[in-house]
Design an enzyme around this catalytic site. Structure first.
Site, mmCIF file in Angstrom:
data_model
loop_
_atom_site.group_PDB
_atom_site.id
_atom_site.type_symbol
_atom_site.label_atom_id
_atom_site.label_comp_id
_atom_site.label_asym_id
_atom_site.label_seq_id
_atom_site.Cartn_x
_atom_site.Cartn_y
_atom_site.Cartn_z
ATOM 1 N N ALA A 86 1.055 -10.633 6.721
ATOM 2 C CA ALA A 86 0.102 -10.385 7.812
ATOM 3 C C ALA A 86 0.940 -10.435 9.083
ATOM 4 O O ALA A 86 0.847 -11.372 9.878
ATOM 5 C CB ALA A 86 -1.010 -11.417 7.836
ATOM 6 N N LEU A 89 0.793 -6.132 13.179
ATOM 7 C CA LEU A 89 1.189 -4.971 13.981
ATOM 8 C C LEU A 89 2.087 -5.308 15.171
ATOM 9 O O LEU A 89 1.862 -4.824 16.288
ATOM 10 C CB LEU A 89 -0.060 -4.191 14.460
ATOM 11 C CG LEU A 89 -0.923 -3.615 13.348
ATOM 12 C CD1 LEU A 89 -2.159 -4.470 13.127
ATOM 13 C CD2 LEU A 89 -1.361 -2.202 13.680
ATOM 14 N N CYS A 140 -3.877 -0.480 7.827
ATOM 15 C CA CYS A 140 -3.459 -1.892 7.811
ATOM 16 C C CYS A 140 -4.686 -2.741 7.484
ATOM 17 O O CYS A 140 -5.727 -2.615 8.139
ATOM 18 C CB CYS A 140 -2.870 -2.305 9.154
ATOM 19 S SG CYS A 140 -2.391 -4.044 9.168
ATOM 20 N N ILE A 200 -0.306 4.376 -1.036
ATOM 21 C CA ILE A 200 -1.306 3.604 -0.316
ATOM 22 C C ILE A 200 -0.649 2.578 0.611
ATOM 23 O O ILE A 200 0.540 2.262 0.447
ATOM 24 C CB ILE A 200 -2.225 2.814 -1.314
ATOM 25 C CG1 ILE A 200 -1.362 1.941 -2.228
ATOM 26 C CG2 ILE A 200 -3.141 3.729 -2.052
ATOM 27 C CD1 ILE A 200 -2.136 1.035 -3.186
ATOM 28 N N GLY A 226 4.438 -4.360 -3.255
ATOM 29 C CA GLY A 226 5.376 -4.635 -4.342
ATOM 30 C C GLY A 226 4.825 -4.259 -5.707
ATOM 31 O O GLY A 226 3.717 -3.704 -5.819
ATOM 32 N N GLY A 253 4.735 -0.314 -4.307
ATOM 33 C CA GLY A 253 5.368 -0.987 -5.433
ATOM 34 C C GLY A 253 6.431 -0.203 -6.167
ATOM 35 O O GLY A 253 6.871 -0.627 -7.238
ATOM 36 N N SER A 275 8.726 -2.633 -0.264
ATOM 37 C CA SER A 275 9.054 -3.998 -0.696
ATOM 38 C C SER A 275 10.338 -4.077 -1.504
ATOM 39 O O SER A 275 11.037 -5.093 -1.455
ATOM 40 C CB SER A 275 7.898 -4.579 -1.525
ATOM 41 O OG SER A 275 6.756 -4.706 -0.732
HETATM 42 O O1 RRO Z 1 1.990 -5.199 10.703
HETATM 43 C C1 RRO Z 1 1.327 -5.486 9.692
HETATM 44 O O2 RRO Z 1 0.849 -6.631 9.511
HETATM 45 C C2 RRO Z 1 1.030 -4.510 8.635
HETATM 46 C C3 RRO Z 1 0.776 -3.172 8.876
HETATM 47 BR BR1 RRO Z 1 0.907 -2.408 10.569
HETATM 48 C C4 RRO Z 1 0.385 -2.331 7.800
HETATM 49 O O3 RRO Z 1 0.094 -1.135 7.938
HETATM 50 N N1 RRO Z 1 0.278 -2.896 6.574
HETATM 51 C C5 RRO Z 1 0.562 -4.184 6.346
HETATM 52 O O4 RRO Z 1 0.462 -4.655 5.186
HETATM 53 N N2 RRO Z 1 0.942 -4.980 7.382
#
Ligand code: RRO
Length: 308
Positions: A86, A89, A140, A200, A226, A253, A275
């Site tokens: 997490a 962004l 996200c 995805i 992953g 993955g 990953s």
């Molecule tokens: O930055 C993130 O936390 C993040 C993004 Br932008 C995304 O598109 N997918 C993700 O799992 N983390």
């Protein structure tokens, strides 16, 4: 009763692909293997390093309308079969343009996000003179007002796609698996003028520390990536291939040449690797060494071949 067990040795030693440059969704690539958004994608130097390590193209970290430090930590947990993140962004916003100065003409796809079609178009326009194409982050799983908050509504997917596609550059749309029917969003992207679909993004997930009796991530919820999500990604690509006509870039993955072939058989024309880079940037050359052979087949002969 017969039981078929497919394990990690489900490797088709006979099949290899012809090496060489390709074109997918309007973007010229050096091979079928791209760096996925979010990994080593925040500096020009790291993007250049991945390109010189055998990736056929790279996707940047997602860039948004304002600089943001991201979610409070812990932001990443390494699990048995994947990563839980997490990040929230984190990005330098418009200042990122300078990172791309030395990458003119290279296969660099800029990942962008916004909270509305107007914001998507504004952010993408900052990079229009230096991107080989755009990837719209509509997926996200843990960003309030962004990502999947928009990307689960087909009308918004279509509007954001149309706003960026109007800039005239290849526009890829990265979808979330966290929906009941991913094909509705795929069709919306196609209707909005997308040149490719990327499937995805991460699967919404969480873990709890039994020692601390608290979620392991600062944000509590995060995105799982992953090998754990590879079967989900294959299913999504398979469904999108039957619903859409534009090319699909498989992501989720992928960690071996056999995974690449399986994604292509589901319907992917190229793949993104994220990953697996935890093993080092050598993963691109390692996969390419298993995937390509001078007497290999044209990838077009296997893309979607698993469909009846
Ligand atoms: O930055 C993130 O936390 C993040 C993004 Br932008 C995304 O598109 N997918 C993700 O799992 N983390």
């Amino acid at each position: 009763m017969g039981m078929l067990i497919i394990n990690n040795y489900n490797f088709c030693a006979m099949l290899a692909l012809k090496p060489g440059a390709i074109e997918v969704g309007g973007v010229a690539l050096d091979n079928h293997l791209l760096l996925a958004a979010g990994i080593l994608g925040t500096t020009g130097a790291s993007l250049a390093r991945v390109l010189s390590s055998g990736a056929g193209g790279v996707v940047t970290k997602s860039i948004g309308p304002a600089p943001f430090p991201g979610h409070p930590g812990p932001c990443v947990a390494v699990l048995e079969d994947g990563l839980l993140n997490a990040m929230g962004l984190p990005n330098p916003s418009a200042d990122f343009a300078g990172e791309l100065d030395g990458l003119a003409g290279r296969p660099v796809v800029v990942s962008v996000f916004g909270g509305s079609p107007e914001e998507f178009a504004e952010v993408a326009a900052w990079f229009a003179d230096r991107a080989a194409g755009f990837e719209l982050n509509l997926s996200c799983p843990h960003a309030e007002g962004y990502g999947a908050a928009i990307g689960t509504d087909p009308a918004l997917v279509e509007a954001c796609t149309r706003a960026v596609a109007s800039l005239g550059l290849p526009t890829w749309v990265k979808l979330t698996p966290n929906v009941t029917d991913i094909t509705g969003c795929g069709r919306a992207a196609e209707k909005g003028g997308a040149s490719a679909i990327v499937a995805i993004n991460t699967v919404k997930a969480m873990r709890i520390s039994t020692g601390l009796r608290r979620p392991v991530l600062g944000n509590r919820f995060g995105g799982l990536s992953g090998p754990a999500i590879f079967p989900v990604a294959v299913r999504c690509v398979y469904e999108l291939y039957e619903a859409c006509r534009i090319p699909i870039v498989g992501c989720g993955g992928i960690a071996s040449a056999d995974n690449v072939l399986e994604m292509m058989m589901a319907g992917a024309s190229a793949v993104e690797i994220g990953s697996a880079v935890i093993r080092g940037v050598g993963v691109f050359e390692a996969i390419a060494a298993d995937l390509y052979a001078d007497d290999g087949v044209d990838a077009a002969t296997i893309v979607g071949c698993a469909h009846a």
